[in-house]
Design an enzyme around this catalytic site. Structure first.
Site, PDB file in Angstrom:
ATOM      1  N   ASP A 135       2.264   8.585   7.581  1.00  0.00           N
ATOM      2  CA  ASP A 135       1.157   9.300   8.623  1.00  0.00           C
ATOM      3  C   ASP A 135       0.862  10.829   8.036  1.00  0.00           C
ATOM      4  O   ASP A 135       1.738  11.345   7.351  1.00  0.00           O
ATOM      5  CB  ASP A 135       1.652   9.198   9.950  1.00  0.00           C
TER       6      ASP A 135
ATOM      7  N   ASP B 185      -6.537   6.073  13.620  1.00  0.00           N
ATOM      8  CA  ASP B 185      -6.400   6.257  15.177  1.00  0.00           C
ATOM      9  C   ASP B 185      -7.939   5.773  15.708  1.00  0.00           C
ATOM     10  O   ASP B 185      -8.647   6.540  15.918  1.00  0.00           O
ATOM     11  CB  ASP B 185      -6.175   7.610  15.581  1.00  0.00           C
TER      12      ASP B 185
ATOM     13  N   GLU C  87      -3.411  13.442   4.998  1.00  0.00           N
ATOM     14  CA  GLU C  87      -4.651  14.045   4.647  1.00  0.00           C
ATOM     15  C   GLU C  87      -4.523  15.384   3.780  1.00  0.00           C
ATOM     16  O   GLU C  87      -5.448  15.587   3.122  1.00  0.00           O
ATOM     17  CB  GLU C  87      -5.525  14.540   5.900  1.00  0.00           C
TER      18      GLU C  87
END
Ligand SMILES: *[C@@H]1O[C@H](CO)[C@@H](O)[C@H](O)[C@H]1NC(C)=O
Ligand SMILES: *[C@@H]1O[C@H](CO)[C@@H](O)[C@H](O)[C@H]1NC(C)=O
Length: 990
Positions: free
Chosen positions: A469, A644, A472
């Protein structure tokens, strides 16, 4: 999970400490200033910004043809224009007919100092760089390159067979500056362009859309940049509805970028790098071109085909943030079993960790060895386990001797973290655990460190795959905010987390106020009261931000943090450094490459590293990793979830177009957080979503903390929806697996847009409320609340296509392009099978292991001429390199079913029965020539079976015939050694 910045920004300032979960430690909060960056105006909205098309362009000279293309010099044709950077006067043009179907155009600076090479050249060891196949020439190519110097250098790409213009910069200048590149192509009227993943947008991108690319931690931001960057589009042109053409364009560049889709042009703008464009003809052997061929060419020729996944990963996955301890987790496992709903894999979010630190175990809630034993108990039941790993690494408090954190210390010893250029020290950002660092994947020892941490952690937490997760990579503060403050660790992120005081989520899906008025009213009241308490005494401060005007290019200098061209980054204020590592952070490679170049590649690199770590841990086994940020080529190592999303009907709908773009991007192991991540779901949305996702390759329910639970067993309707939809999915697991085999070997798509399978029907060009799974299964989900019907089309009807209801096997009666109203009670999802298909099915069980051990059956679904075919791929389901595989080919024609297989893999399950539907005359077709109306004969008079070349007595067959459907059982007895061990030939006489 997301950063919750948007939620947090709704709260005003107050200086207080927040109670932390689990260990109840009081944790200081960062001052809001370190979350503040100036607010910028995106250039596309800035009327005062220069127009780069006023730049002088380039003139080509020294053109040298080399048989498979050409090279030339490009020289700037006037004074520097400094639109959004410093012009580069001398460029190189390289044109290569790389393969019959692929043409490459590269433009890059002529003189690149070694120190600057990472500014411009994306290394082929990070992202595949396709090259010439060694044989294609200009003459043998599907494509044709033309250029002109009048008035400046411009080029176009044509389809060689008919001079169809696919791409053309004619009439536009090429702009090449150190922080800005622009190239504009002319488009046909009302063009149909698809792809440019990742986006949360309509499937057809339309003629007025700007796709910004900058990997970002920002929920499912509609129409904006999201987590992934795959700069590839596919274009479809409908001519007169008979010879639809397709081609593709891939721009290999990892910088922040923008694609401006406008009425008659597409402008491609990047903040650096080079033009490295790949044009794909989309042509197959017989001269026609198609979307499916274009997509396959992108994968096989440019980025690589996707990894083959382990068989069990196609089972159902349950995750949630907020499983507080082992017994809560066990309760979920029990809940599924008691409700008789399959549960293949259990996932944990950050709850298992001590203070959000990767690779730890929370001693209170997930103590060892109890936790280890708990995971092993899943394994004993044929189930699996996947935990989260965040991309950031906690930095120990240097003043607190008891706060040693080995993963940081180990990495520090190897000096493998991204650095802050101003101090030369590591870059100390902020994330869940407090001040954090990030691995620098450009140096080899980072892989060793990562592998080591994963392998060690597995000893106590014996997982089967890894969920990556925040790749980015996300940081919650601006810049190296931990510099000089590390003694404050651990700090709470500068915004409220779910579960913090006054953060209960009172949002419900659209339509909830109609279906559940009482609860909706009480949620609205509670929400209003929570807001008023918060506004009366705010818990967290809001950062004060300033506005910054446009930066001008400075000769000889690149402004990395505030480049002159401002992309329309979705983060508040639009700065590139907002909620991520700032662009001027540096890497440890020989060029001191910056995040400016590397930002969009972090997700690709950490997923690759995780893949290799898993290979070390499980030698020879296909690694299962699911990552959030992806780039072109990620599919070779990772799967992806949609990030999300929210518990809304709109979010569910958009997951289908998001899935299509992932199929186009070579990342077919894709699924959205079923029932919705953020906010509360309700029984209607969750029922429909459990049904829909059952036909996505990656099928996982996941939910944020501090909202209501949404496991499938929590409502009777959701449980029933899940049982029914999963029964369909688990029956056809071998079909899904076979589709993956073709994705892996040929770049075929798994989920398919109707437009891809039916290219000559222009009415389907925007359709994504329905989709196909492979060529054979049509899914028509309900995507709106409070209804018991759904509308859908049955493509191809009118051209002889036949469709059959999955459940009843009855043929659909419809007109061409008719939007048919279908019955869709809450627990039912419409699934139809395409005539001409043969599917190998098994019996659904609670795990994929048990399903795989059931006997096979065949479903033969006839087309208008009474024929069908299909295939089945079998292997051991987990080895990276297979010792043995088996590919079975099925066909039905002239009343005979045949199959034969190739390969040595042995599936021991017998063939229990065969069902053939479509034996009655087609209900829609006018084409019944050469068909007998078999229905009048009341079923076959006689059957003959040859199995392995030997004639068998079929008198013990149990057959029934009704309304065009023939069922034959009793075949087990002949196929005890394994259904597909021998060739079969089964004929019927009527
Ligand atoms: C294009 O989109 C922009 C932004 O959404 C909108 O303001 C504008 O009106 C649109 N233009 C056309 C021609 O539809
Ligand atoms: C498609 O077919 C039409 C009519 O036959 C023809 O005019 C056109 O050139 C064709 N287009 C392409 C791209 O083949």
């Amino acid at each position: 999970m997301r950063s919750f910045c948007i939620i947090a920004s709704a709260f005003a300032f107050a200086d207080c400490a927040l109670a932390q979960t689990a260990t109840e430690r009081v944790i200081p909060t960062l001052p809001p200033q370190i979350n503040a960056l100036p607010s910028l105006t995106p250039t596309i909205l800035d009327n005062s910004a220069p127009d780069a098309q006023d730049c002088p362009g380039y003139i080509a000279s020294n053109v040298v043809e080399n048989g498979h293309g050409l090279t030339a010099d490009l020289t700037i044709a006037g004074a520097n224009c400094q639109a959004f950077g410093n012009d580069i006067a001398d460029l190189v043009l390289e044109v290569n007919y790389q393969a019959k179907e692929r043409l490459n155009v590269r433009i890059y600076p002529k003189n690149i100092a070694p120190a600057n090479s990472s500014w411009f050249i994306l290394p082929s060891h990070i992202v595949d760089q396709p090259e010439w196949d060694g044989k294609t020439t200009a003459e043998s190519s599907d494509l044709k390159f033309e250029w002109s110097n009048d008035p400046t250098f411009q080029f176009r790409v044509l389809r060689a067979s008919n001079n169809e213009e696919l791409f053309s910069t004619y009439g536009h200048v090429i702009v090449y500056e150190d922080q800005f590149l622009e190239l504009v192509t002319n488009m046909v009227e009302d063009y149909n362009v698809y792809g440019l993943a990742e986006n949360i947008h309509n499937f057809r991108l339309g003629n007025n859309h700007t796709q910004t690319f900058y990997a970002v931690d920002a929920g499912n931001s509609i129409d904006r940049n999201v987590y992934g960057v795959i700069p590839f589009y596919q274009e479809t042109r409908y001519h007169d509805g008979t010879n639809t053409t397709s081609h593709g364009v891939y721009a290999r560049n990892a910088h922040g970028q923008e694609w401006l889709l406008r009425e008659s042009t597409i402008a491609y703008r990047t903040l650096g790098g080079s033009f490295d464009l790949y044009f794909l003809s989309g042509q197959n052997g017989n001269g026609g071109s198609s979307a499916l061929t274009t997509i396959a060419q992108f994968q096989t020729g440019c980025i690589g085909t996707p990894a083959m996944q382990m068989y069990w990963t196609f089972g159902y996955h349950q995750a949630r943030w907020g499983y507080e301890n082992i017994s809560v987790s066990q309760g979920v496992v029990d809940g599924y079993r008691e409700a008789n709903i399959p549960l293949e894999c259990f996932w944990h979010d950050l709850d298992i960790y001590d203070l959000y630190r990767d690779f730890t175990n929370n001693d209170v809630t997930y103590p060892l060895p109890e936790f280890t034993q708990w995971i092993e108990s899943l394994h004993e039941n044929g189930q699996h386990y996947v935990p989260i790993i965040d991309s950031n690494i906690y930095v120990s408090n240097p003043k607190n001797e008891s706060d040693t954190y080995a993963p940081y210390e180990n990495g520090k010893n190897l000096q493998i973290f991204i650095r802050d250029p101003t101090t030369g020290d590591f870059y100390f950002g902020n994330n869940w655990p407090g001040f954090s660092v990030w691995g620098d994947w450009l140096i080899p020892s980072t892989q060793e460190w990562w592998t080591n941490e994963i392998v060690n952690w597995h000893k106590g937490t014996p997982f089967d795959g890894i969920w990556i997760d925040l790749s980015e990579a996300a940081s919650f503060c601006a810049g190296s905010c931990g510099n000089g403050r590390l003694t404050e660790n651990p700090v709470h992120p500068p915004f409220l987390l779910p579960g913090d005081p006054l953060t209960f989520d009172f949002n419900y899906p659209e339509g909830f106020n109609i279906s559940n008025a009482t609860e909706a009213a009480s949620a609205a009241a509670a929400s209003a009261s929570q807001s008023s308490v918060l506004s009366a005494s705010p818990i967290l401060p809001a950062p004060t931000t300033t506005t910054q005007g446009r930066t001008e290019p400075t000769p000889g200098v690149r402004n990395l943090n505030y480049p002159p061209y401002v992309i329309n980054n979705v983060q508040a204020g639009h700065a590139l450094g907002k909620s991520s590592i700032v662009p001027n952070a540096t890497h440890n490679d020989q060029y001191n490459t910056t995040e400016y170049e590397m930002h969009n590649l972090f997700g690709l690199q950490i997923s690759n590293a995780t893949y290799h770590a898993l290979l070390e841990l499980f030698p020879g086994r296909r690694p299962f990793t699911v990552g959030r940020s992806v780039f072109a080529g990620s599919g070779k190592t990772t799967s992806h979830w949609g990030g999300d999303n929210t518990s809304t009907w709109g979010s569910m709908f958009l997951s289908i177009s998001q899935a299509f773009t992932m199929m186009m991007s070579g990342i077919p192991m894709f699924g959205a957080d079923t029932c919705g991540f953020a906010r509360n779901t309700d029984y209607q949305l969750c029922s429909r979503w459990m049904e829909l996702s059952a036909f996505f390759p990656f099928y996982r329910n996941h939910n944020v903390k501090a909202t209501i639970g949404q496991e499938a067993y929590r409502w009777s309707s959701v449980a029933e929806s899940a049982r029914r939809a999963m029964a369909v999915r688990y029956s056809m697991l071998t079909y899904m697996y076979t589709l993956f085999y073709y994705a892996h070997t040929k770049g075929e798509t798994v989920m398919r847009a109707l437009a891809w399978e039916f290219p000559n029907d222009a009415t389907l060009r925007e359709t994504y409320n329905q989709f196909l799974l492979g060529p054979s299964i049509l899914v028509t989900p309900v995507l709106v609340p409070n209804t018991e019907t759904v509308q859908g089309v049955f493509p191809g009807i009118g051209e002889g296509e036949r469709w059959y209801d999955w459940y009843t096997l009855a043929e659909v009666q419809a007109q061409p392009q008719e939007n048919v109203t279908l019955s869709a009670p809450l627990e039912h999802i419409n699934v139809h099978v395409r005539g001409g298909s043969i599917l190998a099915l098994q019996q659904p069980r609670l795990t994929t292991r048990d399903t795989r051990n059931t006997p096979y059956s065949l479903l033969v679904v006839l087309d208008e001429s009474g024929k069908a075919k299909g295939s089945l791929y079998l292997d051991d389901g987990e080895s990276l390199e297979q010792n043995a595989t088996c590919l079975v080919q099925f066909s039905f024609a002239d009343s005979c079913l045949n199959f034969s297989s190739e390969g040595d893999y042995h599936a021991s399950q017998p063939l229990a029965n065969i069902t053939i539907t479509g034996l009655a005359d087609p209900v829609n077709g006018n084409n019944t020539h050469q068909r007998r109306d078999w229905a009048h004969h009341g079923g076959p008079q006689h059957s003959s079976l040859q199995y392995g070349g030997t004639s068998c007595d079929t008198s013990t067959f149990d057959t029934s015939y009704d309304n065009g459907v023939l069922k034959v059982s009793g075949t087990e007895k002949y196929t005890e050694g394994g259904a597909f061990q021998k060739d079969l030939n089964l004929c019927f006489e009527w």
